[in-house]
Design a protein around this motif. Structure first.
Motif, PDB file in Angstrom:
ATOM      1  N   ASP A   1       0.876  -1.173   0.000  1.00  0.00           N
ATOM      2  CA  ASP A   1       0.000   0.000   0.000  1.00  0.00           C
ATOM      3  C   ASP A   1       0.908   1.216   0.000  1.00  0.00           C
ATOM      4  N   PHE A   2       1.097   1.812  -1.165  1.00  0.00           N
ATOM      5  CA  PHE A   2       1.995   2.964  -1.268  1.00  0.00           C
ATOM      6  C   PHE A   2       1.228   4.255  -0.996  1.00  0.00           C
ATOM      7  N   ARG A   3       1.971   5.266  -0.564  1.00  0.00           N
ATOM      8  CA  ARG A   3       1.379   6.611  -0.413  1.00  0.00           C
ATOM      9  C   ARG A   3       2.146   7.566  -1.304  1.00  0.00           C
TER      10      ARG A   3
ATOM     11  N   SER B   1      -2.339   5.258  -2.513  1.00  0.00           N
ATOM     12  CA  SER B   1      -3.240   6.322  -2.033  1.00  0.00           C
ATOM     13  C   SER B   1      -2.577   7.654  -2.351  1.00  0.00           C
ATOM     14  N   VAL B   2      -3.337   8.504  -3.016  1.00  0.00           N
ATOM     15  CA  VAL B   2      -2.792   9.807  -3.440  1.00  0.00           C
ATOM     16  C   VAL B   2      -3.239  10.886  -2.444  1.00  0.00           C
ATOM     17  N   PHE B   3      -2.285  11.697  -1.968  1.00  0.00           N
ATOM     18  CA  PHE B   3      -2.576  12.785  -1.020  1.00  0.00           C
ATOM     19  C   PHE B   3      -2.243  14.117  -1.686  1.00  0.00           C
ATOM     20  N   PRO B   4      -3.243  14.789  -2.277  1.00  0.00           N
ATOM     21  CA  PRO B   4      -2.984  16.068  -2.967  1.00  0.00           C
ATOM     22  C   PRO B   4      -2.991  17.244  -1.988  1.00  0.00           C
ATOM     23  N   ALA B   5      -2.792  18.431  -2.536  1.00  0.00           N
ATOM     24  CA  ALA B   5      -3.008  19.698  -1.830  1.00  0.00           C
ATOM     25  C   ALA B   5      -2.253  19.802  -0.502  1.00  0.00           C
ATOM     26  N   GLN B   6      -1.014  19.287  -0.490  1.00  0.00           N
ATOM     27  CA  GLN B   6      -0.171  19.441   0.707  1.00  0.00           C
ATOM     28  C   GLN B   6      -0.731  18.748   1.932  1.00  0.00           C
TER      29      GLN B   6
ATOM     30  N   ALA C   1       8.933   7.193   5.335  1.00  0.00           N
ATOM     31  CA  ALA C   1       7.564   7.372   5.842  1.00  0.00           C
ATOM     32  C   ALA C   1       6.609   7.686   4.680  1.00  0.00           C
ATOM     33  N   LEU C   2       7.149   8.234   3.613  1.00  0.00           N
ATOM     34  CA  LEU C   2       6.363   8.470   2.385  1.00  0.00           C
ATOM     35  C   LEU C   2       7.050   7.694   1.258  1.00  0.00           C
ATOM     36  N   ASP C   3       6.234   7.045   0.414  1.00  0.00           N
ATOM     37  CA  ASP C   3       6.806   6.169  -0.618  1.00  0.00           C
ATOM     38  C   ASP C   3       7.145   6.910  -1.897  1.00  0.00           C
ATOM     39  N   MET C   4       6.244   7.802  -2.320  1.00  0.00           N
ATOM     40  CA  MET C   4       6.387   8.420  -3.643  1.00  0.00           C
ATOM     41  C   MET C   4       5.904   9.867  -3.591  1.00  0.00           C
ATOM     42  N   ALA C   5       6.324  10.660  -4.553  1.00  0.00           N
ATOM     43  CA  ALA C   5       5.813  12.042  -4.636  1.00  0.00           C
ATOM     44  C   ALA C   5       6.005  12.568  -6.049  1.00  0.00           C
ATOM     45  N   PHE C   6       5.160  13.511  -6.423  1.00  0.00           N
ATOM     46  CA  PHE C   6       5.379  14.338  -7.615  1.00  0.00           C
ATOM     47  C   PHE C   6       5.762  15.713  -7.064  1.00  0.00           C
TER      48      PHE C   6
ATOM     49  N   ASP D   1      -4.310   8.577 -12.011  1.00  0.00           N
ATOM     50  CA  ASP D   1      -4.278   7.618 -13.136  1.00  0.00           C
ATOM     51  C   ASP D   1      -3.150   6.602 -12.939  1.00  0.00           C
ATOM     52  N   PHE D   2      -2.005   7.089 -12.439  1.00  0.00           N
ATOM     53  CA  PHE D   2      -0.899   6.176 -12.156  1.00  0.00           C
ATOM     54  C   PHE D   2      -1.326   5.146 -11.105  1.00  0.00           C
ATOM     55  N   ALA D   3      -2.015   5.624 -10.049  1.00  0.00           N
ATOM     56  CA  ALA D   3      -2.459   4.726  -8.970  1.00  0.00           C
ATOM     57  C   ALA D   3      -3.384   3.644  -9.522  1.00  0.00           C
ATOM     58  N   THR D   4      -4.315   4.050 -10.373  1.00  0.00           N
ATOM     59  CA  THR D   4      -5.260   3.087 -10.945  1.00  0.00           C
ATOM     60  C   THR D   4      -4.524   2.071 -11.805  1.00  0.00           C
ATOM     61  N   GLU D   5      -3.616   2.563 -12.635  1.00  0.00           N
ATOM     62  CA  GLU D   5      -2.937   1.652 -13.565  1.00  0.00           C
ATOM     63  C   GLU D   5      -1.991   0.699 -12.830  1.00  0.00           C
ATOM     64  N   LEU D   6      -1.324   1.186 -11.796  1.00  0.00           N
ATOM     65  CA  LEU D   6      -0.418   0.297 -11.056  1.00  0.00           C
ATOM     66  C   LEU D   6      -1.222  -0.819 -10.380  1.00  0.00           C
ATOM     67  N   ASN D   7      -2.383  -0.440  -9.861  1.00  0.00           N
ATOM     68  CA  ASN D   7      -3.246  -1.434  -9.226  1.00  0.00           C
ATOM     69  C   ASN D   7      -3.690  -2.490 -10.240  1.00  0.00           C
TER      70      ASN D   7
END
Ligand code: BEZ
Length: 333
Positions: free
Chosen positions: A32-34, A67-72, A88-93, A51-57
């Motif tokens: 379960d990545f964040r 799980s995508v956490f937008p808006a800071q 503590a966080l797996d990925m970020a843009f 879209d990345f989250a959906t496709e990876l799943n």
């Protein structure tokens, strides 16, 4: 007695995972990545993250979730980078801003008028010179750089009329918090005021800043034009983004998962570049049709500022030479 159903593939994976760990190897494991980012839900970066989250799943047959956490929601970019470093966080843009604060070579991507327009920006971000910079991320920041995305070219939106750089002198001008842009507006003579994207609308509304450094897309979707109705179309800088995975998390992944994440995330980062490229002209047209004052500026109007900026950054960011050469080839082509 209650039974918890464990999907067969998950059960199988946990058995094989334990076996591989005993043997000292790393194998596929359901995760379960964040993924964190600062842009709000309607922004193209956030759409691409979803879209990345959906496709990876889908591609992992439901094994991996993101799980995508937008808006800071997880903090500002500096805080997210700290979380990526500890795992503590797996990925970020992330904007390149935060990278350039830690690895100054990335500052070269913000050279004023390095590229002339969004098409050249897209091509430069896809060049070997730009890709090579990503190699510095594991050592310099503790993250693995998967690839670049971007936002539109930078412009200036102001509460009062601005016809060129001279009118910016002494103005409190909102910038994304990073050094290359701060130095740019310092040499222009403005008073750069660092402020992350989510605070910009209120800062314009309450007069905390006189003007903002921004792109067409954000001006439109976040409705900044409601609070400042003078647009200086200057196209003075490109605005790259980078998709990253925590180095700590990366080391725990199997080769198969690394490859899956790399190809899937890269596809969606590329689509961000494509979308900004495709919409830039139309968004300029939309802004020109709004009831706001438009003026234009080009490289020649900023020539002194560019010279001063380059005297600071050519030493701090040696990559400037190779990027300038790559950009020069694009202009010649
Ligand atoms: C900004 O800080 O201006 C910004 C950040 C992310 C996307 C677009 C703009």
């Amino acid at each position: 007695m209650e039974f918890t159903m464990i999907p067969i593939k998950r059960l199988f994976l946990s058995v094989t995972t334990s076996a591989a760990l005993l043997a000292g190897g790393v194998t596929a494991e359901a995760r379960d990545f964040r993924l964190g980012l600062i842009t709000p839900p309607p922004h193209i970066w956030t759409q691409a993250a979803n879209d990345f989250a959906t496709e990876l799943n889908e591609k992992s047959d439901g094994e991996h979730r993101v799980s995508v956490f937008p808006a800071q929601q997880l903090g500002n970019e500096a805080q997210m980078v700290q979380q990526l470093q500890t795992g503590a966080l797996d990925m970020a843009f992330l904007t390149i801003a935060e990278m350039s604060n830690r690895v100054p070579d990335f500052g070269a991507l913000y050279t004023p008028y390095l590229v002339e327009d969004i098409d050249q920006a897209a091509a430069l971000l896809r060049s070997d010179a730009a890709s090579k910079l990503l190699d510095q991320l594991p050592g310099g920041v503790g993250v693995v750089g998967i690839g670049y995305g971007m936002a539109g070219m930078r412009q200036v939106l102001s509460r009062e009329s601005v016809d060129g750089p001279v009118d910016l002198e002494g103005k409190k001008l909102r910038i994304t918090p990073f050094e290359p842009i701060r130095d740019f507006y310092n040499v222009v003579g403005a008073a750069p005021t660092p402020l992350p994207l989510p605070g910009v609308y209120d800062a314009l509304a309450n007069g905390q800043v006189d003007a903002i450094d921004m792109d067409f897309d954000s001006i439109l979707i976040l409705k900044f034009y409601e609070r400042a109705d003078n647009l200086l179309i200057s196209n003075h800088m490109m605005f790259p983004m980078v998709g990253v995975v925590s180095g700590r998390v990366w080391r725990q992944l199997s080769d198969e998962d690394k490859s899956l994440i790399q190809t899937t995330m890269k596809t969606h980062l590329d689509s961000v570049i494509d979308r900004f490229q495709a919409q830039e002209k139309d968004q300029e047209r939309q802004l020109r049709e709004l009831n706001i004052n438009i003026s234009e500026a080009d490289r020649s109007m900023f020539s002194e500022a560019i010279e001063s900026w380059e005297s600071i950054w050519s030493e701090k960011a040696p990559a400037l030479d190779s990027l300038r050469q790559a950009a020069g080839e694009l202009k010649g082509s």
